[in-house]
Structures are given as structure tokens and as C-alpha cells.
Write an enzyme that holds these catalytic residues in place. Structure first.
Site, PDB file in Angstrom:
ATOM      1  N   LEU A  63      27.482  18.993  99.518  1.00 38.71           N
ATOM      2  CA  LEU A  63      26.277  18.464 101.256  1.00 38.71           C
ATOM      3  C   LEU A  63      25.501  19.577 101.392  1.00 38.71           C
ATOM      4  O   LEU A  63      25.411  20.180 101.718  1.00 38.71           O
ATOM      5  CB  LEU A  63      27.541  18.501 102.816  1.00 38.71           C
ATOM      6  CG  LEU A  63      26.631  18.550 103.424  1.00 38.71           C
ATOM      7  CD1 LEU A  63      27.026  16.935 103.484  1.00 38.71           C
ATOM      8  CD2 LEU A  63      27.853  18.466 104.502  1.00 38.71           C
ATOM      9  N   PRO A  64      25.001  20.323 100.231  1.00 39.28           N
ATOM     10  CA  PRO A  64      23.702  20.095 100.010  1.00 39.28           C
ATOM     11  C   PRO A  64      22.463  20.271 101.047  1.00 39.28           C
ATOM     12  O   PRO A  64      22.881  19.475 101.176  1.00 39.28           O
ATOM     13  CB  PRO A  64      22.564  20.137  98.247  1.00 39.28           C
ATOM     14  CG  PRO A  64      23.312  18.945  98.382  1.00 39.28           C
ATOM     15  CD  PRO A  64      24.700  18.781  98.784  1.00 39.28           C
ATOM     16  N   HIS A  65      22.042  21.286 101.210  1.00 36.71           N
ATOM     17  CA  HIS A  65      20.787  21.387 102.666  1.00 36.71           C
ATOM     18  C   HIS A  65      19.911  21.831 102.417  1.00 36.71           C
ATOM     19  O   HIS A  65      20.116  23.260 102.048  1.00 36.71           O
ATOM     20  CB  HIS A  65      21.561  21.047 104.198  1.00 36.71           C
ATOM     21  CG  HIS A  65      22.369  22.359 104.138  1.00 36.71           C
ATOM     22  ND1 HIS A  65      23.876  22.469 103.998  1.00 36.71           N
ATOM     23  CD2 HIS A  65      22.157  23.261 104.939  1.00 36.71           C
ATOM     24  CE1 HIS A  65      24.469  23.545 103.979  1.00 36.71           C
ATOM     25  NE2 HIS A  65      23.329  24.013 104.594  1.00 36.71           N
ATOM     26  N   GLY A  66      18.795  22.086 102.682  1.00 31.70           N
ATOM     27  CA  GLY A  66      17.772  22.839 102.537  1.00 31.70           C
ATOM     28  C   GLY A  66      16.933  22.819 104.719  1.00 31.70           C
ATOM     29  O   GLY A  66      16.811  21.431 105.105  1.00 31.70           O
ATOM     30  N   ILE A 101      21.185  17.062 102.680  1.00 32.52           N
ATOM     31  CA  ILE A 101      20.626  17.123 103.801  1.00 32.52           C
ATOM     32  C   ILE A 101      18.842  18.248 104.451  1.00 32.52           C
ATOM     33  O   ILE A 101      18.448  19.178 103.778  1.00 32.52           O
ATOM     34  CB  ILE A 101      21.097  17.818 105.402  1.00 32.52           C
ATOM     35  CG1 ILE A 101      22.521  16.991 105.175  1.00 32.52           C
ATOM     36  CG2 ILE A 101      20.557  18.096 106.648  1.00 32.52           C
ATOM     37  CD1 ILE A 101      23.575  17.338 105.846  1.00 32.52           C
TER      38      ILE A 101
END
Length: 150
Positions: A63-66, A101
Site C-alpha cells: 500500500l505505497p502512498h505519497g 495512493i
């Protein structure tokens, strides 16, 4: 909130054995949908976040996100990989589903946390996860829209 997912941001059959390449594939899709300012900048933002703590959440999901200035508007990009890849080198946790995300930094932090919490709640359920791994794009799109509704 379901407007943050678009059918064009659902990618199947990602053929890589490399976590960073999987992330890059989804970042490029967000750029193609004009959700981020540039591939290199947002990609670096996500990798920097991954260096702090890998975003493997169990159940073979990354669930990578920035939350950065390189995001034009909030978006979620879904990827299904052909093979499991190591998502956390330390724990050897693997992923075959990746949900990226992207949220603008100037956006209310609450939106970022809302997206994460809504996804986390849905991803706890076996049925939801199984449908993400076996359904066609139309069904995955519907599942994500329902899961991200306000």
C-alpha cells in the site's frame, strides 16, 4: 470519495519481480491520467516514504502512498502482479496486489488517513481480497468505488 479511482488506474498483469518497478508502473499510470505533476518527482516521493517503513500490510498487499506537492488531485491506482514480489526486504513479506495512493500535500491530512483507513478495513475481509485477485477490471473498479465511498 469514489471519484479518486478511475478505470484507467486499474492495471492487471504487471510482469515484474521488482517492487520499485511495480510502483513505477502505477506512478506512470497516474501521470497518464494527469493526477501527478511528473513521474520522476512523485516516484521519488513514494520511494522516500517506502524507505521510512515498507508499506506491506499483510495478505500479500503493498500500500505505497505519497502525500506531496507533486500530486495534482487525490487518486488511487490499483495493480495486480503476475507474480509475488518481496515488498519488505527485512521481513520478506510479499505482495501480488499493489494499491498506490496519491494525495496533494496541501490537502487536508484527513483525506489521506480516510483513504488508508477505508482500504485497510475492506482489505481485512477475505471476500474482498479474493475478489480483487480474481475479478475482471470492471468488478475491481466497482469494489474499489464501493470501498472508498464516503
Amino acid at each position: 470519495m469514489s471519484s479518486i479511482i478511475q478505470k484507467e488506474c486499474i492495471v492487471f498483469d504487471i510482469d515484474t519481480c521488482d517492487k520499485n518497478e511495480a510502483i513505477l508502473t502505477l506512478v506512470k499510470r497516474l501521470k497518464g491520467q494527469k493526477k501527478i505533476t511528473g513521474v520522476c518527482d512523485f516516484y521519488q516521493d513514494v520511494l522516500n516514504r517506502e524507505r521510512i517503513a515498507p508499506t506491506a500490510i499483510g495478505y500479500k498487499i503493498g500500500l505505497p502512498h505519497g502525500r506531496t506537492n507533486n500530486v495534482i488531485e487525490p487518486a488511487v491506482c490499483f495493480g495486480r502482479l503476475n507474480n509475488e514480489i518481496v515488498w519488505n526486504e527485512k521481513t520478506k513479506e510479499v505482495a501480488n496486489i499493489v494499491i498506490l495512493i496519491a494525495v496533494p500535500k496541501d490537502n487536508n491530512e484527513n483525506l489521506h488517513m480516510q483513504i488508508l483507513s477505508k482500504l485497510a478495513r475492506k482489505l481485512m475481509h477475505d471476500d474482498f481480497r479474493n475478489q480483487l485477485t480474481t475479478s475482471d477490471k470492471e468488478e475491481v473498479y466497482k469494489l474499489l468505488c464501493e470501498g472508498l465511498e464516503v
